[in-house]
Design an enzyme around this catalytic site. Sequence first.
Site, short mmCIF file in Angstrom:
data_model
loop_
_atom_site.label_atom_id
_atom_site.label_comp_id
_atom_site.label_asym_id
_atom_site.label_seq_id
_atom_site.Cartn_x
_atom_site.Cartn_y
_atom_site.Cartn_z
N GLY A 187 0.93 -0.95 0.16
CA GLY A 187 -0.21 0.43 0.00
C GLY A 187 0.83 1.22 0.02
N SER A 188 0.69 2.41 0.16
CA SER A 188 1.39 3.93 0.55
C SER A 188 2.49 3.93 1.65
CB SER A 188 -0.05 4.93 0.84
OG SER A 188 -0.27 4.80 1.70
N GLY A 192 1.93 2.83 5.39
CA GLY A 192 3.05 2.24 6.35
C GLY A 192 3.50 2.57 6.79
N GLU A 209 5.22 -3.16 0.89
CA GLU A 209 5.64 -3.16 -0.25
C GLU A 209 4.61 -1.61 -0.55
OE1 GLU A 209 7.24 -5.41 -2.14
OE2 GLU A 209 7.35 -6.98 -0.31
N CYS A 247 2.61 0.25 -9.37
CA CYS A 247 3.48 0.45 -8.86
C CYS A 247 4.61 0.52 -8.96
CB CYS A 247 4.03 -0.59 -7.04
SG CYS A 247 4.09 -1.93 -7.65
P1 NAD Z 1 -3.65 2.32 0.67
O1 NAD Z 1 -2.44 2.39 2.05
O2 NAD Z 1 -4.21 3.29 1.49
O3 NAD Z 1 -4.33 0.87 2.09
C1 NAD Z 1 -3.30 -0.59 1.95
C2 NAD Z 1 -4.39 -1.19 2.50
O4 NAD Z 1 -4.13 -0.52 4.14
C3 NAD Z 1 -5.76 -1.47 2.48
O5 NAD Z 1 -6.12 -2.84 2.47
C4 NAD Z 1 -6.32 0.02 3.30
O6 NAD Z 1 -7.75 -0.83 3.31
C5 NAD Z 1 -5.65 -0.61 4.69
N1 NAD Z 1 -5.19 0.29 5.09
C6 NAD Z 1 -5.87 2.01 5.25
N2 NAD Z 1 -5.93 2.95 6.21
C7 NAD Z 1 -5.35 2.48 7.24
C8 NAD Z 1 -5.23 2.41 8.69
N3 NAD Z 1 -5.80 3.44 8.57
N4 NAD Z 1 -4.76 1.46 9.49
C9 NAD Z 1 -4.53 0.47 9.19
N5 NAD Z 1 -5.09 -0.33 7.55
C10 NAD Z 1 -4.93 0.51 6.54
O7 NAD Z 1 -2.89 1.90 -0.02
P2 NAD Z 1 -4.05 1.88 -1.32
O8 NAD Z 1 -4.70 2.84 -1.66
O9 NAD Z 1 -4.44 0.14 -1.38
O10 NAD Z 1 -2.56 1.46 -2.33
C11 NAD Z 1 -1.72 2.36 -3.22
C12 NAD Z 1 -0.35 2.35 -3.05
O11 NAD Z 1 -0.06 1.22 -2.80
C13 NAD Z 1 0.57 2.93 -3.83
O12 NAD Z 1 1.38 3.83 -3.49
C14 NAD Z 1 1.23 1.68 -4.47
O13 NAD Z 1 2.79 2.53 -5.30
C15 NAD Z 1 1.55 1.08 -3.46
N6 NAD Z 1 1.63 -0.72 -3.90
C16 NAD Z 1 3.16 -0.83 -4.04
C17 NAD Z 1 2.78 -2.70 -4.52
C18 NAD Z 1 3.99 -2.39 -3.70
O14 NAD Z 1 4.26 -4.13 -4.63
N7 NAD Z 1 5.05 -2.43 -4.06
C19 NAD Z 1 1.67 -2.56 -5.24
C20 NAD Z 1 0.14 -2.08 -5.16
C21 NAD Z 1 0.48 -0.98 -4.56
#
Ligand code: NAD
Length: 430
Positions: A187-188, A192, A209, A247
């Site tokens: 995720g973001s 993270g 990731e 990503c």
């Molecule tokens: P996000 O961080 O918003 O969400 C990721 C996960 O975290 C989701 O399951 C969400 O429900 C959960 N989440 C959100 N807020 C939270 C909180 N406060 N506490 C606990 N859990 C929470 O990210 P996204 O919008 O799903 O993904 C986009 C980002 O992910 C981009 O920056 C992208 O580059 C990155 N990404 C990385 C990879 C990789 O393999 N490196 C792959 C795909 C996406």
Amino acid sequence: MEVAQIAGEAREAFESGATRSYFWRKSQLRALKELLLEKEAEICEALRLDLAKNRFEAYRDEVGLMVKSVDCALWNLKKWMAARKVDLPLICIPCSGKVVPEPLGVVLIFSSWNFPIGLSLEPLIGAVSAGNAVVLKSSELAPASSSFLANNMPKYLDNKAVKIVEGGSDVGEQLLEHKWDKIFFTGSQRVGRTVMTAAAKHLTPVALELGGKCPAIVDSLSSSRDIKVTISRLASGKWGSSSGQACIGIDYVLVEEKFAPVLVDFLKAKIKKYYTGPENIARIVNKQHFQRLSNLLNNPSVAASVVHGGSLNHDILYIEPAILLDPPLESEIMTEEIFGPLLPIITLKKIEDSIRFIKERPKALAIYAFTHDEKLKKRIIEETSSGSITFNDTIIQFACDSLPFGGIGQSGFGKYHGKFSFDLFSHENQ
Ligand code: NAD
């Protein structure tokens, strides 16, 4: 079911010892493969509903890739699980030494929405191969894929030891209150940080990731064959997977000034032929991301740099692929991860300047370089740091089980895929 109950049941399943056996691990991998093969059409339909991915893209990027990853684990599982004899120094005589991989326990996996099946199952394959119980938190932003997984995983997999939890950030927060043996987060960078902070309370190891801005260096466009291949791969690395919501998708291109007009012309032609229209390219995931991308584009100093595309259809969340020539480097489109179908092209006097340009910015998850100049390749390898470097292609590194996939610095840490996933979810006991 309450989060606490789910975590408790997974813990109980792990403590029973059932997940440790070769038989259990193999049976889960086989079941996962069966799920993918039997439910291919439903998976593709869920991806169409969530992101308007066409059938070809859905199969290539998610179903097909996951079948490949399960096969890799099935073929290698016995070898991965085997204890390794190691040489010891003379002082240890008459001892002998072994390294024995053991499961970590109960692992929590957070998945993202852009490849909602693949980014759930790829780490899951590693976690069950290594003999762990797993709780998977799917992404609420891909609801059809999430509910597909929630409805089907329990029918195929051991639902005592492999669980899925649906929900948004509130559910994520609840999950983070519990003690896990590892947290694997996709995720973001923002979330993270939250994950890492929560994990620190229990000294839980994490793998993050994350994302960032992946540059593509384009050296000379000399021969016509070179141009054809470069343009095809650049275009598919930007628009071919989830409409740039990837990503490791190309974020921006670096090219010498003198080649920019040719590059723009060829990319325009490619877009017109393959990537225009909502039937040919995935849609933006939701209104919020659509608005974010519109804002990036509509900033007046950025709008002036658009040389192709960028039309918006709010009703169907479609953004036409856009090319921007030299948008201001301090504008958000050049400071934030774009994660969408907008492609800035930044011109340089000399292609060697690309190295400094990249080094001045946070470490990327991937660097791409289209060049046949061995000296330039060597400099890129030796002078830059990123999750991966790929020459003359894009995104393909994600499909290679023999390569460790993951970031460095702000793009994350922890490597997975193939044996690297097994190792990530194992403890090397001795
Ligand atoms: P996000 O961080 O918003 O969400 C990721 C996960 O975290 C989701 O399951 C969400 O429900 C959960 N989440 C959100 N807020 C939270 C909180 N406060 N506490 C606990 N859990 C929470 O990210 P996204 O919008 O799903 O993904 C986009 C980002 O992910 C981009 O920056 C992208 O580059 C990155 N990404 C990385 C990879 C990789 O393999 N490196 C792959 C795909 C996406």
